[in-house]
Design an enzyme around this catalytic site. Structure first.
Site, PDB file in Angstrom:
ATOM      1  N   LYS A  21       7.654   9.260  -4.632  1.00 37.67           N
ATOM      2  CA  LYS A  21       7.744   8.461  -3.395  1.00 37.67           C
ATOM      3  C   LYS A  21       8.141   7.017  -3.700  1.00 37.67           C
ATOM      4  O   LYS A  21       9.023   6.455  -3.053  1.00 37.67           O
ATOM      5  CB  LYS A  21       6.381   8.521  -2.691  1.00 37.67           C
ATOM      6  CG  LYS A  21       6.291   7.759  -1.387  1.00 37.67           C
ATOM      7  CD  LYS A  21       5.125   8.236  -0.556  1.00 37.67           C
ATOM      8  CE  LYS A  21       3.785   7.697  -0.949  1.00 37.67           C
ATOM      9  NZ  LYS A  21       3.561   6.286  -0.606  1.00 37.67           N
ATOM     10  N   SER A  22       7.497   6.406  -4.698  1.00 32.73           N
ATOM     11  CA  SER A  22       7.793   5.007  -5.052  1.00 32.73           C
ATOM     12  C   SER A  22       9.242   4.826  -5.464  1.00 32.73           C
ATOM     13  O   SER A  22       9.900   3.866  -5.083  1.00 32.73           O
ATOM     14  CB  SER A  22       7.007   4.585  -6.293  1.00 32.73           C
ATOM     15  OG  SER A  22       5.688   4.508  -6.090  1.00 32.73           O
ATOM     16  N   ARG A  26      12.533   2.692  -3.738  1.00 31.68           N
ATOM     17  CA  ARG A  26      13.283   1.671  -4.492  1.00 31.68           C
ATOM     18  C   ARG A  26      14.770   2.008  -4.593  1.00 31.68           C
ATOM     19  O   ARG A  26      15.626   1.132  -4.488  1.00 31.68           O
ATOM     20  CB  ARG A  26      12.695   1.543  -5.901  1.00 31.68           C
ATOM     21  CG  ARG A  26      11.363   0.824  -5.951  1.00 31.68           C
ATOM     22  CD  ARG A  26      10.702   1.118  -7.286  1.00 31.68           C
ATOM     23  NE  ARG A  26       9.553   0.261  -7.573  1.00 31.68           N
ATOM     24  CZ  ARG A  26       8.323   0.471  -7.125  1.00 31.68           C
ATOM     25  NH1 ARG A  26       8.076   1.482  -6.324  1.00 31.68           N
ATOM     26  NH2 ARG A  26       7.328  -0.341  -7.482  1.00 31.68           N
ATOM     27  N   ARG A 121      -3.973  -3.911   5.628  1.00 28.66           N
ATOM     28  CA  ARG A 121      -3.752  -3.979   4.174  1.00 28.66           C
ATOM     29  C   ARG A 121      -3.300  -5.373   3.745  1.00 28.66           C
ATOM     30  O   ARG A 121      -2.618  -6.073   4.484  1.00 28.66           O
ATOM     31  CB  ARG A 121      -2.797  -2.859   3.750  1.00 28.66           C
ATOM     32  CG  ARG A 121      -3.489  -1.520   4.031  1.00 28.66           C
ATOM     33  CD  ARG A 121      -2.704  -0.344   3.605  1.00 28.66           C
ATOM     34  NE  ARG A 121      -2.503  -0.309   2.161  1.00 28.66           N
ATOM     35  CZ  ARG A 121      -1.727   0.570   1.572  1.00 28.66           C
ATOM     36  NH1 ARG A 121      -1.087   1.474   2.296  1.00 28.66           N
ATOM     37  NH2 ARG A 121      -1.581   0.558   0.267  1.00 28.66           N
ATOM     38  N   SER A 166      -0.131  -5.509  -9.050  1.00 28.60           N
ATOM     39  CA  SER A 166       0.450  -4.732  -7.948  1.00 28.60           C
ATOM     40  C   SER A 166       1.954  -4.613  -8.142  1.00 28.60           C
ATOM     41  O   SER A 166       2.688  -5.601  -8.087  1.00 28.60           O
ATOM     42  CB  SER A 166       0.155  -5.423  -6.617  1.00 28.60           C
ATOM     43  OG  SER A 166       1.039  -4.932  -5.620  1.00 28.60           O
ATOM     44  N   ASP A 315      -2.668   5.686  -8.392  1.00 34.56           N
ATOM     45  CA  ASP A 315      -2.625   6.648  -7.279  1.00 34.56           C
ATOM     46  C   ASP A 315      -3.222   8.000  -7.649  1.00 34.56           C
ATOM     47  O   ASP A 315      -3.301   8.904  -6.814  1.00 34.56           O
ATOM     48  CB  ASP A 315      -1.185   6.831  -6.787  1.00 34.56           C
ATOM     49  CG  ASP A 315      -0.736   5.654  -5.932  1.00 34.56           C
ATOM     50  OD1 ASP A 315      -1.597   4.875  -5.480  1.00 34.56           O
ATOM     51  OD2 ASP A 315       0.486   5.521  -5.720  1.00 34.56           O
ATOM     52  N   LYS A 342      -6.025   0.699  -0.304  1.00 32.66           N
ATOM     53  CA  LYS A 342      -4.948   1.704  -0.234  1.00 32.66           C
ATOM     54  C   LYS A 342      -4.886   2.322   1.169  1.00 32.66           C
ATOM     55  O   LYS A 342      -5.388   1.752   2.109  1.00 32.66           O
ATOM     56  CB  LYS A 342      -5.169   2.765  -1.315  1.00 32.66           C
ATOM     57  CG  LYS A 342      -5.161   2.191  -2.726  1.00 32.66           C
ATOM     58  CD  LYS A 342      -3.838   1.606  -3.081  1.00 32.66           C
ATOM     59  CE  LYS A 342      -3.860   0.976  -4.455  1.00 32.66           C
ATOM     60  NZ  LYS A 342      -2.597   0.293  -4.767  1.00 32.66           N
TER      61      LYS A 342
END
Ligand SMILES: O=C(O)C1=C[C@@H](OP(=O)(O)O)[C@@H](O)[C@H](O)C1
Ligand SMILES: C=C(OP(=O)(O)O)C(=O)O
Length: 429
Positions: A21-22, A26, A121, A166, A315, A342
């Site tokens: 997903k990340s 990107r 968040r 982060s 995660d 999260k």
């Protein structure tokens, strides 16, 4: 509809890890800045990534999509268009943080808004550096939470030290830095995922990386080269099968296409230190390394997760904690306070839901102590709208006596793992 999972007699088979997903976020965002056409294959078909595409489309980026392959027409030097509507970021903090950095160098107004939990968040970690670069960024609660309003313009490079490791904040700053005047350096207290660095380097930018906690970009409005890239599969979802395959007494599971980026494999180190039997085969290198993992039943024993490991398995905690519940002896997790920030407050929600299944967990200020040796019994549990918790509870259902019910609002399949339920049923059949 709630998902109902029964204890599996055995777990056998081969599953393909769904796209990361990340990295999917990107790849399309960076491709939108390229001078020319990029091809991204194996893009994750999930809610968060669909919102990233929707935002890019509102910013004037044209793309065509055929199954998992996306052709992105990069805007290059022409720049992005001004969005005429609020950009929706749903439950995806990555979309909000990345798009805020992407638009900051444009002389435009952009409003970003999420739903429910996302609007709680923390955003100061991107608002403060983007302001220091010259953008006007407003947020609710004194400039700390969404919705966000970004009024961009000419940015200058900064030397910014994040007080938390982060990768989303680092990426937000890097996206702004690509089109700032002069170099930008971002420092993190510990190494964290470096997918942006790898992609930007592959797109022709000279990325300075002398230390794993420091990245420098040259800035000065350069165009990125187009990208031809296949998104690898995700470790953060492979973790369900790594855990189930380790703690189930009769298991042999193979997971193909798993991204082995060193900043993402902390959970392999943690499980191996607990006695897991995981072999890595067919490892290949590229922009991202990829491998096949084979996991077989093993007796796990408790461990201590020290703060340095946390960003490299951030995660994986909802799944990893299930392994800790079933290991012999206690597991202590330290330095993981950001799990409170999260898709749910993962220290509290994970502890609360595994307790319903019979686990003993004490939450601390920066982590938890998991007693180990639990005998899990099915119960009705809740994902709290958090896909990683929902998928982990379904995995626990394979190991608990009787039936486990997971109230999940559809997130189990929709966010990061479209084939999760089919894969779970097949491995257990
Ligand atoms: O860089 C990324 O894509 C991510 C980094 C992590 O968040 P933080 O940057 O908030 O630690 C992770 O929890 C999130 O799911 C994705
Ligand atoms: C925390 C997550 O994503 P995001 O930060 O993008 O909401 C996640 O999917 O686990």
């Amino acid at each position: 509809m709630p998902l109902v999972v029964s204890r599996a007699r055995r777990l056998r088979g081969v599953v393909h890890a769904p796209p990361d997903k990340s990295i999917s976020h990107r790849a399309v965002i960076l491709a939108s800045l390229a001078a020319g056409r990029s091809r991204i294959s194996n893009y994750l078909d999930g809610d968060d990534n669909a919102l990233t595409l929707e935002a890019l489309s509102q910013l004037g980026v044209a793309f065509t999509r055929d199954e998992g392959e996306i052709i992105v027409e990069g805007v290059g030097a022409a720049g992005l268009a001004e969005a005429h509507e609020v950009l929706r970021t749903g439950r995806s903090a990555a979309t909000m943080r990345f798009v805020a950095g992407l638009v900051a160098p444009e002389p435009h107004l952009t409003i970003l808004s999420g739903v429910a939990r996302t609007n709680e968040r923390p955003m100061a970690r991107i608002i403060d550096p983007l302001r220091a670069m010259g953008a006007t960024v407003l947020g609710a609660n004194g400039g700390t939470t969404p919705p966000l309003a970004v009024l961009g313009g000419s940015l200058r490079g900064v030397d910014w030290s994040l007080d938390i490791a982060s990768a989303e904040a680092k990426t937000s700053i890097m996206l702004a830095a690509l089109r700032a005047e002069g170099p930008t350096t971002v420092r993190t207290p510990l190494p964290c995922r470096d997918h942006t660095e790898r992609l930007v380097q592959a797109m022709g930018v000279d990325v300075g990386r002398t230390d794993p906690t420091v990245v420098t970009l040259p800035g000065d409005r350069r165009d990125l080269l187009p990208l031809d890239f296949r998104v690898p599969g995700e470790m953060s979802v492979a973790v369900y099968w790594l855990v189930a395959g380790s703690v189930h007494p009769d298991a042999d599971i193979t997971i193909t296409d798993v991204c082995m980026n060193p900043t993402r494999i902390g959970v392999l180190e943690a499980l191996t230190s607990m006695g897991a039997d995981i072999s890595v085969v067919n490892e290949t290198d590229g922009i991202e390394p990829v491998a096949t993992l084979r996991v077989r039943s093993a007796q796990l024993h408790g461990t201590t997760i020290t703060p340095d490991l946390v960003p490299r398995m951030i995660d994986e905690f909802p799944g990893f904690i299930l392994a800790a519940c079933l290991a012999d002896g206690p597991t202590v997790i330290q330095g993981a306070e950001d799990l409170r920030n999260k898709k749910s407050n993962r220290l509290e929600t994970v502890a609360q839901e595994y307790r319903k299944l019979g686990a003993t967990i004490d939450v601390t200020s920066d982590g938890m102590t998991v007693a180990g040796g639990a005998r899990l019994r099915g119960a009705t549990t809740d994902s709290h709208g958090d896909h990683r918790l929902g998928n982990s509870l379904a995995t626990a259902g394979l190991l608990a006596e009787g039936e486990t019910v997971i109230e999940n609002d559809g997130v189990i399949a929709a966010t990061s793992y479209p084939a999760f339920i089919e894969n779970l049923r097949r491995l257990a059949s």
